[in-house]
Design an enzyme around this catalytic site. Sequence first.
Site: not given
Length: 218
Positions: A140-142
């Site tokens: 997921t993000h980052d």
Amino acid sequence: MTPRPLLLVGGGGLAREVLAAARLAPEEWAPLGALDDDPTKHGQALDGLPVLGGSELVHEHPDAAVVVCVASARRPLGRLALARKLGLEQDRYGTITHPGAHVAPGCSAGPGTVLLAGVVVTTPLRLGAHVVAMPHVIITHDDEVGDGVTFAGGASLGGAVRVGKSAYLGQRAAVREGLTIGAGAVVGMGAVVLADVPAGEVWAGVPARRILREGNRT
């Protein structure tokens, strides 16, 4: 477009997974053979693909892309070690993405990386070289994923997780957002990681705890 010849280094289960994914993109890949340093496998077939000989034969097929298909929780450093042994330029390595994977636009994967069916990468980010994500992995993000990381089936990362080089996350392991999994660490099947995992250690359980220190593994 002429499909590029493809050599798989390794003759086990992961090679079968990668071969199946490559065969779903015949316009991109033309599997040529598998290579394995176990001489008992030479001359056999891997789901119809011939095992041509040892890994040194990559140098006899300079036009072929190569994917290193070894992964083991007991030897999490093994895939990168084999890639170093081969001594190939980075452009020799193929990157395999199963058509059933969902990868956000703008995401990039390093050479030799494999993303199998059901893998989800939710936002643009960069995956390292020689990463293997088995089916239904969620990134997921980052998140930051280093070279040689292995995600067994169903492993998942919360946002902003850092996974160091050659770490291994077992089947359905889950990592809370913002944590770090150190280089060469192993996270066991079904583990729920709620704290940073130091490099080289083995953690398991719910919540995950250390069960083996660095240097104690064979």
